[in-house]
Design a protein around this motif. Structure first.
Motif, PDB file in Angstrom:
ATOM      1  N   ALA A 127       0.849  -1.193   0.000  1.00 39.07           N
ATOM      2  CA  ALA A 127       0.000   0.000   0.000  1.00 39.07           C
ATOM      3  C   ALA A 127       0.887   1.246   0.000  1.00 39.07           C
ATOM      4  CB  ALA A 127      -0.909   0.003   1.223  1.00 39.07           C
ATOM      5  N   GLY A 128       0.504   2.236  -0.786  1.00 38.16           N
ATOM      6  CA  GLY A 128       1.221   3.500  -0.814  1.00 38.16           C
ATOM      7  C   GLY A 128       2.562   3.442  -1.525  1.00 38.16           C
ATOM      8  N   SER A 129       2.783   2.410  -2.325  1.00 42.95           N
ATOM      9  CA  SER A 129       4.050   2.285  -3.038  1.00 42.95           C
ATOM     10  C   SER A 129       3.829   1.591  -4.375  1.00 42.95           C
ATOM     11  CB  SER A 129       5.046   1.464  -2.210  1.00 42.95           C
ATOM     12  OG  SER A 129       6.250   1.274  -2.927  1.00 42.95           O
ATOM     13  N   HIS A 130       4.635   1.957  -5.338  1.00 43.70           N
ATOM     14  CA  HIS A 130       4.590   1.295  -6.645  1.00 43.70           C
ATOM     15  C   HIS A 130       5.429   0.021  -6.656  1.00 43.70           C
ATOM     16  CE1 HIS A 130       8.342   3.521  -6.736  1.00 43.70           C
ATOM     17  NE2 HIS A 130       8.765   2.671  -7.656  1.00 43.70           N
ATOM     18  N   LYS A 131       6.183  -0.206  -5.594  1.00 43.76           N
ATOM     19  CA  LYS A 131       7.114  -1.333  -5.565  1.00 43.76           C
ATOM     20  C   LYS A 131       6.388  -2.664  -5.419  1.00 43.76           C
ATOM     21  CE  LYS A 131      10.830   1.482  -3.832  1.00 43.76           C
ATOM     22  NZ  LYS A 131      11.894   1.664  -2.845  1.00 43.76           N
ATOM     23  N   GLN A 132       6.942  -3.675  -6.077  1.00 45.68           N
ATOM     24  CA  GLN A 132       6.378  -5.026  -6.052  1.00 45.68           C
ATOM     25  C   GLN A 132       7.513  -6.032  -5.966  1.00 45.68           C
ATOM     26  OE1 GLN A 132       4.196  -5.214  -9.751  1.00 45.68           O
ATOM     27  NE2 GLN A 132       2.390  -4.326  -8.803  1.00 45.68           N
ATOM     28  N   VAL A 133       7.195  -7.225  -5.471  1.00 48.30           N
ATOM     29  CA  VAL A 133       8.183  -8.287  -5.350  1.00 48.30           C
ATOM     30  C   VAL A 133       7.585  -9.573  -5.913  1.00 48.30           C
ATOM     31  CG1 VAL A 133       9.538  -9.682  -3.745  1.00 48.30           C
ATOM     32  CG2 VAL A 133       9.196  -7.273  -3.288  1.00 48.30           C
ATOM     33  N   PHE A 134       8.368 -10.290  -6.685  1.00 48.82           N
ATOM     34  CA  PHE A 134       7.931 -11.593  -7.165  1.00 48.82           C
ATOM     35  C   PHE A 134       8.043 -12.611  -6.039  1.00 48.82           C
ATOM     36  CE2 PHE A 134       8.895  -9.594 -11.241  1.00 48.82           C
ATOM     37  CZ  PHE A 134       7.744  -9.913 -11.932  1.00 48.82           C
ATOM     38  N   VAL A 135       7.003 -13.425  -5.894  1.00 51.70           N
ATOM     39  CA  VAL A 135       6.950 -14.474  -4.876  1.00 51.70           C
ATOM     40  C   VAL A 135       6.937 -15.808  -5.604  1.00 51.70           C
ATOM     41  CG1 VAL A 135       5.619 -15.452  -2.971  1.00 51.70           C
ATOM     42  CG2 VAL A 135       5.618 -12.960  -3.352  1.00 51.70           C
ATOM     43  N   SER A 136       7.956 -16.620  -5.356  1.00 51.21           N
ATOM     44  CA  SER A 136       7.996 -17.906  -6.059  1.00 51.21           C
ATOM     45  C   SER A 136       6.963 -18.862  -5.479  1.00 51.21           C
ATOM     46  CB  SER A 136       9.394 -18.520  -5.992  1.00 51.21           C
ATOM     47  OG  SER A 136       9.634 -19.064  -4.724  1.00 51.21           O
ATOM     48  N   ARG A 137       6.549 -19.779  -6.304  1.00 51.01           N
ATOM     49  CA  ARG A 137       5.516 -20.746  -5.915  1.00 51.01           C
ATOM     50  C   ARG A 137       5.916 -21.501  -4.653  1.00 51.01           C
ATOM     51  NH1 ARG A 137       4.966 -26.055  -9.273  1.00 51.01           N
ATOM     52  NH2 ARG A 137       7.099 -25.365  -9.469  1.00 51.01           N
ATOM     53  N   HIS A 138       7.189 -21.814  -4.532  1.00 51.54           N
ATOM     54  CA  HIS A 138       7.704 -22.572  -3.385  1.00 51.54           C
ATOM     55  C   HIS A 138       7.473 -21.848  -2.049  1.00 51.54           C
ATOM     56  CE1 HIS A 138      10.356 -25.269  -1.188  1.00 51.54           C
ATOM     57  NE2 HIS A 138      11.002 -24.216  -0.733  1.00 51.54           N
ATOM     58  N   TYR A 139       7.487 -20.496  -2.062  1.00 53.42           N
ATOM     59  CA  TYR A 139       7.379 -19.721  -0.830  1.00 53.42           C
ATOM     60  C   TYR A 139       6.011 -19.069  -0.626  1.00 53.42           C
ATOM     61  CZ  TYR A 139      12.480 -20.071  -0.692  1.00 53.42           C
ATOM     62  OH  TYR A 139      13.770 -20.523  -0.652  1.00 53.42           O
ATOM     63  N   ALA A 140       5.134 -19.127  -1.611  1.00 57.84           N
ATOM     64  CA  ALA A 140       3.853 -18.404  -1.554  1.00 57.84           C
ATOM     65  C   ALA A 140       2.976 -18.825  -0.378  1.00 57.84           C
ATOM     66  CB  ALA A 140       3.095 -18.574  -2.865  1.00 57.84           C
ATOM     67  N   ALA A 141       2.876 -20.111  -0.110  1.00 58.75           N
ATOM     68  CA  ALA A 141       2.011 -20.581   0.980  1.00 58.75           C
ATOM     69  C   ALA A 141       2.503 -20.089   2.334  1.00 58.75           C
ATOM     70  CB  ALA A 141       1.938 -22.107   0.974  1.00 58.75           C
ATOM     71  N   ALA A 142       3.825 -20.090   2.551  1.00 57.68           N
ATOM     72  CA  ALA A 142       4.380 -19.612   3.823  1.00 57.68           C
ATOM     73  C   ALA A 142       4.093 -18.126   4.016  1.00 57.68           C
ATOM     74  CB  ALA A 142       5.877 -19.879   3.879  1.00 57.68           C
ATOM     75  N   LEU A 143       4.196 -17.348   2.949  1.00 61.96           N
ATOM     76  CA  LEU A 143       3.887 -15.915   3.039  1.00 61.96           C
ATOM     77  C   LEU A 143       2.423 -15.702   3.386  1.00 61.96           C
ATOM     78  CD1 LEU A 143       4.557 -12.921   2.768  1.00 61.96           C
ATOM     79  CD2 LEU A 143       4.127 -13.147   0.296  1.00 61.96           C
ATOM     80  N   LYS A 144       1.537 -16.390   2.694  1.00 63.18           N
ATOM     81  CA  LYS A 144       0.098 -16.245   2.959  1.00 63.18           C
ATOM     82  C   LYS A 144      -0.239 -16.670   4.388  1.00 63.18           C
ATOM     83  CE  LYS A 144      -1.321 -16.716  -1.838  1.00 63.18           C
ATOM     84  NZ  LYS A 144      -2.017 -17.540  -2.818  1.00 63.18           N
ATOM     85  N   ASP A 145       0.383 -17.747   4.863  1.00 58.60           N
ATOM     86  CA  ASP A 145       0.160 -18.186   6.251  1.00 58.60           C
ATOM     87  C   ASP A 145       0.623 -17.135   7.243  1.00 58.60           C
ATOM     88  OD1 ASP A 145      -0.907 -20.583   5.368  1.00 58.60           O
ATOM     89  OD2 ASP A 145       0.921 -21.751   5.763  1.00 58.60           O
ATOM     90  N   LYS A 146       1.790 -16.526   7.002  1.00 53.87           N
ATOM     91  CA  LYS A 146       2.321 -15.507   7.905  1.00 53.87           C
ATOM     92  C   LYS A 146       1.411 -14.285   7.923  1.00 53.87           C
ATOM     93  CE  LYS A 146       5.409 -15.285  10.226  1.00 53.87           C
ATOM     94  NZ  LYS A 146       5.507 -15.481  11.676  1.00 53.87           N
ATOM     95  N   ILE A 147       0.929 -13.877   6.770  1.00 53.86           N
ATOM     96  CA  ILE A 147       0.022 -12.721   6.696  1.00 53.86           C
ATOM     97  C   ILE A 147      -1.256 -13.022   7.454  1.00 53.86           C
ATOM     98  CG2 ILE A 147      -1.422 -11.359   5.134  1.00 53.86           C
ATOM     99  CD1 ILE A 147       0.899 -11.599   3.088  1.00 53.86           C
ATOM    100  N   ARG A 148      -1.822 -14.191   7.237  1.00 53.08           N
ATOM    101  CA  ARG A 148      -3.043 -14.592   7.940  1.00 53.08           C
ATOM    102  C   ARG A 148      -2.821 -14.607   9.445  1.00 53.08           C
ATOM    103  NH1 ARG A 148      -3.616 -19.134   5.217  1.00 53.08           N
ATOM    104  NH2 ARG A 148      -4.201 -18.071   3.320  1.00 53.08           N
ATOM    105  N   GLU A 149      -1.699 -15.169   9.881  1.00 47.50           N
ATOM    106  CA  GLU A 149      -1.354 -15.231  11.312  1.00 47.50           C
ATOM    107  C   GLU A 149      -1.237 -13.829  11.913  1.00 47.50           C
ATOM    108  OE1 GLU A 149       2.825 -15.947  13.499  1.00 47.50           O
ATOM    109  OE2 GLU A 149       2.169 -17.618  12.242  1.00 47.50           O
ATOM    110  N   MET A 150      -0.618 -12.913  11.197  1.00 45.47           N
ATOM    111  CA  MET A 150      -0.437 -11.551  11.695  1.00 45.47           C
ATOM    112  C   MET A 150      -1.762 -10.791  11.743  1.00 45.47           C
ATOM    113  SD  MET A 150       3.112 -10.549   9.804  1.00 45.47           S
ATOM    114  CE  MET A 150       3.197  -8.908  10.541  1.00 45.47           C
ATOM    115  N   ARG A 151      -2.622 -11.039  10.787  1.00 42.35           N
ATOM    116  CA  ARG A 151      -3.895 -10.304  10.724  1.00 42.35           C
ATOM    117  C   ARG A 151      -4.884 -10.755  11.786  1.00 42.35           C
ATOM    118  NH1 ARG A 151      -3.075  -8.306   5.172  1.00 42.35           N
ATOM    119  NH2 ARG A 151      -1.367  -6.965   5.738  1.00 42.35           N
ATOM    120  N   ILE A 152      -4.827 -12.039  12.161  1.00 41.97           N
ATOM    121  CA  ILE A 152      -5.769 -12.515  13.177  1.00 41.97           C
ATOM    122  C   ILE A 152      -5.125 -12.579  14.555  1.00 41.97           C
ATOM    123  CG2 ILE A 152      -7.181 -13.819  11.539  1.00 41.97           C
ATOM    124  CD1 ILE A 152      -5.828 -16.365  12.537  1.00 41.97           C
ATOM    125  N   GLY A 153      -3.858 -12.162  14.640  1.00 41.96           N
ATOM    126  CA  GLY A 153      -3.193 -12.099  15.926  1.00 41.96           C
ATOM    127  C   GLY A 153      -2.736 -13.442  16.439  1.00 41.96           C
ATOM    128  N   GLY A 154      -2.643 -14.446  15.570  1.00 40.30           N
ATOM    129  CA  GLY A 154      -2.287 -15.786  15.990  1.00 40.30           C
ATOM    130  C   GLY A 154      -0.846 -15.999  15.990  1.00 40.30           C
TER     131      GLY A 154
END
Length: 154
Positions: A127-154
């Motif tokens: 948000a608030g930036s034009h910058k982007q990062v490529f996420v490889s398929r191998h790491y995508a699930a771990a990133l999504k899990d971490k984001i979910r964990e941070m958003r729900i406070g788990g």
């Protein structure tokens, strides 16, 4: 649960002590929250040429391998880190997650993840930036899990 704050002007450094009967999930979550808060308030030493900058970790969107070293990206600037990517992975707090062989991302700053035109990668945006990062398929699930964990406070 009781929460108590004791002031001691003789301390050289602030200290947080968690006293409990047993190490429950709730106690672990409190410890992780305190650790994340303490780590995110720390400044990180980064460089632009000969100039040294003290950048709050929360301002860093991602680290990536660049020409001749590791670049640290904030919304508006690019700095140079004097670490290797694997060293950063070891010393940074848990909300920095590896997303490819060449990048670590601050999961707390990710605004969106979308599939790229290449079927094996996704693209993380901030948000608030034009910058982007490529996420490889191998790491995508771990990133999504971490984001979910941070958003729900788990």
């Amino acid at each position: 649960m009781k929460i108590r704050i004791e002031l001691d002007e003789g301390l050289e450094e602030n200290e947080v002590v968690i006293r409990c009967r047993s190490l429950t999930d709730e106690v672990r979550q409190i410890q992780q929250a305190v650790s994340r808060t303490a780590a995110s308030r720390q400044d990180f030493v980064l460089y632009q040429g000969e100039a040294e900058f003290y950048v709050p970790l929360d301002d860093i969107l991602f680290f990536e391998t660049g020409e001749g070293g590791i670049d640290a990206h904030t919304r508006d600037h690019v700095y140079r880190a004097k670490y290797r990517l694997y060293e950063l992975e070891e010393i940074l707090p848990g909300h920095f997650v590896r997303v490819s062989k060449s990048a670590l991302i601050n999961a707390g700053e990710v605004y969106s993840i979308r599939r790229s035109n290449l079927s094996t990668t996704s693209v993380a945006a901030f948000a608030g930036s034009h910058k982007q990062v490529f996420v490889s398929r191998h790491y995508a699930a771990a990133l999504k899990d971490k984001i979910r964990e941070m958003r729900i406070g788990g």
